[in-house]
Scaffold this motif. Structure first.
Motif, PDB file in Angstrom:
ATOM      1  N   ASP A 148       0.866  -1.403   0.051  1.00  0.00           N
ATOM      2  CA  ASP A 148       0.128   0.062   0.133  1.00  0.00           C
ATOM      3  C   ASP A 148       0.997   1.189  -0.024  1.00  0.00           C
ATOM      4  O   ASP A 148       1.618   1.785   0.931  1.00  0.00           O
ATOM      5  N   HIS A 149       1.176   2.007  -1.155  1.00  0.00           N
ATOM      6  CA  HIS A 149       2.117   2.979  -1.221  1.00  0.00           C
ATOM      7  C   HIS A 149       1.591   4.053  -0.634  1.00  0.00           C
ATOM      8  O   HIS A 149       2.465   4.785  -0.095  1.00  0.00           O
ATOM      9  N   GLY A 150       0.320   4.294  -0.709  1.00  0.00           N
ATOM     10  CA  GLY A 150      -0.350   5.645  -0.149  1.00  0.00           C
ATOM     11  C   GLY A 150       0.143   5.633   1.397  1.00  0.00           C
ATOM     12  O   GLY A 150       0.429   6.754   1.908  1.00  0.00           O
ATOM     13  N   GLU A 151       0.114   4.658   2.166  1.00  0.00           N
ATOM     14  CA  GLU A 151       0.096   4.315   3.631  1.00  0.00           C
ATOM     15  C   GLU A 151       1.601   3.874   4.102  1.00  0.00           C
ATOM     16  O   GLU A 151       1.963   3.895   5.106  1.00  0.00           O
ATOM     17  N   GLU A 152       2.385   3.561   3.044  1.00  0.00           N
ATOM     18  CA  GLU A 152       3.781   2.962   3.150  1.00  0.00           C
ATOM     19  C   GLU A 152       3.659   1.884   3.988  1.00  0.00           C
ATOM     20  O   GLU A 152       4.252   1.373   4.997  1.00  0.00           O
ATOM     21  N   ILE A 153       2.651   0.772   3.717  1.00  0.00           N
ATOM     22  CA  ILE A 153       2.403  -0.187   4.418  1.00  0.00           C
ATOM     23  C   ILE A 153       2.630  -1.722   3.547  1.00  0.00           C
ATOM     24  O   ILE A 153       2.178  -1.625   2.417  1.00  0.00           O
ATOM     25  N   VAL A 154       3.209  -2.430   3.918  1.00  0.00           N
ATOM     26  CA  VAL A 154       3.676  -3.715   3.370  1.00  0.00           C
ATOM     27  C   VAL A 154       2.512  -4.638   4.004  1.00  0.00           C
ATOM     28  O   VAL A 154       2.790  -4.832   5.155  1.00  0.00           O
ATOM     29  N   HIS A 155       1.755  -5.495   3.259  1.00  0.00           N
ATOM     30  CA  HIS A 155       0.853  -6.568   3.859  1.00  0.00           C
ATOM     31  C   HIS A 155       1.322  -7.764   3.420  1.00  0.00           C
ATOM     32  O   HIS A 155       1.830  -8.121   2.299  1.00  0.00           O
ATOM     33  N   VAL A 156       1.304  -8.423   4.244  1.00  0.00           N
ATOM     34  CA  VAL A 156       1.856  -9.917   4.207  1.00  0.00           C
ATOM     35  C   VAL A 156       1.019 -10.901   4.332  1.00  0.00           C
ATOM     36  O   VAL A 156       0.531 -10.900   5.463  1.00  0.00           O
ATOM     37  N   SER A 157       0.768 -12.012   3.476  1.00  0.00           N
ATOM     38  CA  SER A 157      -0.440 -13.214   3.933  1.00  0.00           C
ATOM     39  C   SER A 157      -0.227 -14.501   3.551  1.00  0.00           C
ATOM     40  O   SER A 157      -1.080 -15.017   3.079  1.00  0.00           O
ATOM     41  N   PRO A 158       0.693 -15.083   4.162  1.00  0.00           N
ATOM     42  CA  PRO A 158       2.066 -14.661   4.554  1.00  0.00           C
ATOM     43  C   PRO A 158       3.019 -14.553   3.327  1.00  0.00           C
ATOM     44  O   PRO A 158       2.760 -15.345   2.434  1.00  0.00           O
ATOM     45  N   SER A 159       3.931 -13.681   2.910  1.00  0.00           N
ATOM     46  CA  SER A 159       4.769 -13.841   1.913  1.00  0.00           C
ATOM     47  C   SER A 159       6.270 -14.304   2.383  1.00  0.00           C
ATOM     48  O   SER A 159       6.390 -14.569   3.741  1.00  0.00           O
ATOM     49  N   LEU A 160       7.029 -14.407   1.579  1.00  0.00           N
ATOM     50  CA  LEU A 160       8.532 -14.845   2.046  1.00  0.00           C
ATOM     51  C   LEU A 160       9.391 -13.514   2.765  1.00  0.00           C
ATOM     52  O   LEU A 160      10.264 -13.748   3.132  1.00  0.00           O
ATOM     53  N   VAL A 161       8.483 -12.456   2.732  1.00  0.00           N
ATOM     54  CA  VAL A 161       9.044 -11.454   3.198  1.00  0.00           C
ATOM     55  C   VAL A 161       8.892 -11.722   4.950  1.00  0.00           C
ATOM     56  O   VAL A 161       8.101 -12.323   5.453  1.00  0.00           O
ATOM     57  N   PRO A 162       9.781 -11.305   5.932  1.00  0.00           N
ATOM     58  CA  PRO A 162       9.657 -11.427   7.253  1.00  0.00           C
ATOM     59  C   PRO A 162       8.346 -11.298   7.856  1.00  0.00           C
ATOM     60  O   PRO A 162       7.804 -10.178   7.552  1.00  0.00           O
ATOM     61  N   GLN A 163       7.898 -12.092   8.632  1.00  0.00           N
ATOM     62  CA  GLN A 163       6.375 -12.025   8.997  1.00  0.00           C
ATOM     63  C   GLN A 163       6.284 -10.721  10.237  1.00  0.00           C
ATOM     64  O   GLN A 163       5.218 -10.168  10.166  1.00  0.00           O
ATOM     65  N   GLU A 164       7.452 -10.156  10.479  1.00  0.00           N
ATOM     66  CA  GLU A 164       7.078  -9.176  11.526  1.00  0.00           C
ATOM     67  C   GLU A 164       6.717  -7.803  10.784  1.00  0.00           C
ATOM     68  O   GLU A 164       6.516  -6.654  11.243  1.00  0.00           O
ATOM     69  N   TRP A 165       7.003  -7.944   9.405  1.00  0.00           N
ATOM     70  CA  TRP A 165       6.599  -6.667   8.495  1.00  0.00           C
ATOM     71  C   TRP A 165       4.837  -6.755   8.443  1.00  0.00           C
ATOM     72  O   TRP A 165       4.382  -5.558   7.960  1.00  0.00           O
ATOM     73  N   GLU A 166       4.388  -7.792   8.689  1.00  0.00           N
ATOM     74  CA  GLU A 166       2.950  -8.018   8.139  1.00  0.00           C
ATOM     75  C   GLU A 166       2.163  -6.718   9.037  1.00  0.00           C
ATOM     76  O   GLU A 166       2.323  -6.372  10.059  1.00  0.00           O
ATOM     77  N   ARG A 167       1.293  -6.106   7.910  1.00  0.00           N
ATOM     78  CA  ARG A 167       0.418  -4.854   8.440  1.00  0.00           C
ATOM     79  C   ARG A 167       1.133  -3.853   9.361  1.00  0.00           C
ATOM     80  O   ARG A 167       0.532  -3.513  10.248  1.00  0.00           O
ATOM     81  N   SER A 168       2.435  -3.700   9.131  1.00  0.00           N
ATOM     82  CA  SER A 168       3.105  -2.640   9.932  1.00  0.00           C
ATOM     83  C   SER A 168       3.489  -1.626   8.983  1.00  0.00           C
ATOM     84  O   SER A 168       3.934  -1.837   7.778  1.00  0.00           O
ATOM     85  N   ARG A 169       3.764  -0.313   9.499  1.00  0.00           N
ATOM     86  CA  ARG A 169       4.352   0.573   8.689  1.00  0.00           C
ATOM     87  C   ARG A 169       5.702   0.647   8.568  1.00  0.00           C
ATOM     88  O   ARG A 169       6.704   0.629   9.213  1.00  0.00           O
ATOM     89  N   LYS A 170       6.012   0.326   7.367  1.00  0.00           N
ATOM     90  CA  LYS A 170       7.291   0.311   6.709  1.00  0.00           C
ATOM     91  C   LYS A 170       7.536   1.014   5.420  1.00  0.00           C
ATOM     92  O   LYS A 170       6.791   1.170   4.642  1.00  0.00           O
ATOM     93  N   ASP A 171       8.900   1.362   5.131  1.00  0.00           N
ATOM     94  CA  ASP A 171       9.349   1.915   3.828  1.00  0.00           C
ATOM     95  C   ASP A 171       8.708   0.959   2.753  1.00  0.00           C
ATOM     96  O   ASP A 171       9.334  -0.333   2.823  1.00  0.00           O
ATOM     97  N   ALA A 172       7.932   0.943   1.997  1.00  0.00           N
ATOM     98  CA  ALA A 172       7.547   0.096   0.737  1.00  0.00           C
ATOM     99  C   ALA A 172       8.718  -0.214  -0.041  1.00  0.00           C
ATOM    100  O   ALA A 172       8.524  -1.361  -1.067  1.00  0.00           O
ATOM    101  N   GLN A 173       9.889   0.259  -0.020  1.00  0.00           N
ATOM    102  CA  GLN A 173      10.999  -0.141  -0.868  1.00  0.00           C
ATOM    103  C   GLN A 173      12.016  -1.172   0.120  1.00  0.00           C
ATOM    104  O   GLN A 173      12.897  -1.541  -0.480  1.00  0.00           O
ATOM    105  N   LYS A 174      11.580  -1.161   1.511  1.00  0.00           N
ATOM    106  CA  LYS A 174      12.478  -2.160   2.257  1.00  0.00           C
ATOM    107  C   LYS A 174      12.695  -3.463   1.920  1.00  0.00           C
ATOM    108  O   LYS A 174      13.818  -4.001   1.924  1.00  0.00           O
TER     109      LYS A 174
END
Length: 315
Positions: free
Chosen positions: A40-66
Motif C-alpha cells: 500500500d504505497h499511499g500508507e507505506e504499508i507492506v501487507h503479508v499474507s504470508p509472503s516470504l518477506v519476514p512476518q514481522e513486517w505484516e500490516r506494519s508501517r514500513k518503507d515500501a522499498q524496504k
C-alpha cells in the motif's frame, strides 16, 4: 474538487480490496498458500499474507522499498531497476526471478505482480503480487545444464585419447576453418605407418600406448589455436588456422621427428607417421571437408612413396 473525489474514490476502492484480501478467511487462506505480497504505497504499508518477506513486517508501517534490502547484492541492481519502472509508471507488471533472504539464507524467488491502483498523477497506490520459492527448481536446472554440457563434451571428444573426434570436426568446422579468401588454412591428415603390424607385435595394449604417445608428442608441436582430432582408428587430423606456410611445414617436419623418437619394447619396428598436407586461402566455395579430402589423397601418395614423409599440396 474532482481531485478530492478521485482520492476519496481511490481510498474507498483500495480499502475494499484490502478488506477482501485480508479479512475474508477463505481468501486469506488461499492467499497464504501462494505467498501474496501487497504494498500500500499511499500508507507505506507492506501487507503479508504470508509472503516470504519476514512476518514481522505484516500490516506494519514500513518503507515500501524496504523489501529490496533482502535481495541478493548480485541481483539488486536488476531487480531495483525493474521495480522502479513499475513504481514510476513506466510499467504495470513486475516479473523477476532473484535471490532473496529468507530466514537468514538466500533462496531463489520467482515473483510476479501488478500495480492495481495508481493516483491520478500516475504515482503508485496499491500493488499486489505473489512469490514462489524456486530454489530446488534452479538447483535441478543447474545440475541438468551441467550434465548436458558434460554430455555435449563427451559427444565431440574421443573417450580414449581425450581429443576432439570426427563429430567435432563436422559440427565446429565453421569456428576453425575460415574460408574468407584471405586467411591461410592448413589441414593435415596423418596415420601411423604399419599400425596393424604394431598391434600384432605389441598386442592391443601396446598399440593403445603407441596411440597415446603419438597424440602426446604431436600436441607438443602445435600452438594454442591449432587442433588435433582423431578421425578414426589410427588416422588423425591437424588443423592449423590463420598461420603461414613456413610454420605449417615446420610443424609437419617436427611431427615426423618427435614420433620417430617414440621408444618401443622391440627393435623390429620403429614408429613413424605419414602426412598429407593441404594448404591455401580458401574462399566460400571451398570448405573444410574439401581440404580434408585433398589431404587424405596426399596421405595416400605419401604411403606410396615409402611412408614416414610429408606430401603437400594447395587448394
Amino acid at each position: 474538487m474532482n481531485e478530492e473525489k478521485s482520492l476519496k474514490d481511490l481510498a474507498e476502492s483500495k480499502a475494499k480490496a484490502l478488506q477482501v484480501l485480508f479479512d475474508d478467511p477463505g481468501i486469506a487462506a488461499a492467499m497464504s498458500r501462494v505467498h501474496v505480497f501487497v504494498v500500500d504505497h499511499g500508507e507505506e504499508i507492506v501487507h503479508v499474507s504470508p509472503s516470504l518477506v519476514p512476518q514481522e513486517w505484516e500490516r506494519s508501517r514500513k518503507d515500501a522499498q524496504k523489501w529490496l534490502e533482502l535481495v541478493h547484492p548480485d541481483d539488486l541492481d536488476r531487480v531495483r531497476y525493474k521495480w522502479q519502472k513499475v513504481v514510476y509508471g513506466n510499467a504495470d507488471v513486475f516479473e523477476e526471478v532473484f535471490r532473496f533472504q529468507v530466514n537468514g539464507e538466500y533462496r531463489w524467488i520467482s515473483h510476479i505482480g501488478t500495480m492495481v491502483y495508481r493516483y491520478y498523477d500516475g504515482r503508485p497506490s496499491l500493488y499486489i503480487g505473489a512469490d514462489r520459492d524456486v530454489t530446488e527448481e534452479r538447483l535441478l536446472q543447474q545440475l541438468l545444464e551441467e550434465e548436458r554440457a558434460k554430455l555435449a563434451q563427451q559427444i565431440v571428444l574421443d573417450d580414449f585419447l581425450n581429443i576432439p573426434n570426427r563429430r567435432y570436426l563436422d559440427s565446429e568446422q565453421f569456428r576453425f576453418f575460415i574460408n574468407d579468401g584471405e586467411t591461410h588454412n592448413a589441414v593435415m591428415v596423418f596415420d601411423i605407418d604399419d599400425f596393424k603390424q604394431l598391434n600384432t607385435i605389441l598386442t592391443h595394449k601396446g598399440g593403445d600406448e603407441v596411440l597415446q604417445m603419438v597424440v602426446e608428442r604431436v600436441q607438443k608441436c602445435l600452438g594454442a589455436s591449432d587442433i588435433l582430432a582423431r578421425y578414426g582408428g589410427d588416422e588423425f587430423v591437424v588443423v592449423i588456422p590463420g598461420s603461414n606456410s613456413g610454420r605449417v611445414h615446420d610443424i609437419a617436419a617436427n611431427m615426423l621427428d618427435v614420433v620417430a623418437g617414440i621408444p618401443l619394447s622391440t627393435d623390429d619396428y620403429k614408429v613413424s607417421i605419414s602426412i598429407g598436407l593441404c594448404e591455401g586461402h580458401p574462399d566460400l566455395d571451398i570448405g573444410f571437408w574439401d581440404y580434408f579430402g585433398e589431404a587424405d589423397k596426399l596421405l595416400f601418395e605419401a604411403k606410396k612413396q615409402g611412408k614416414a614423409k610429408v606430401i603437400s599440396g594447395t587448394l
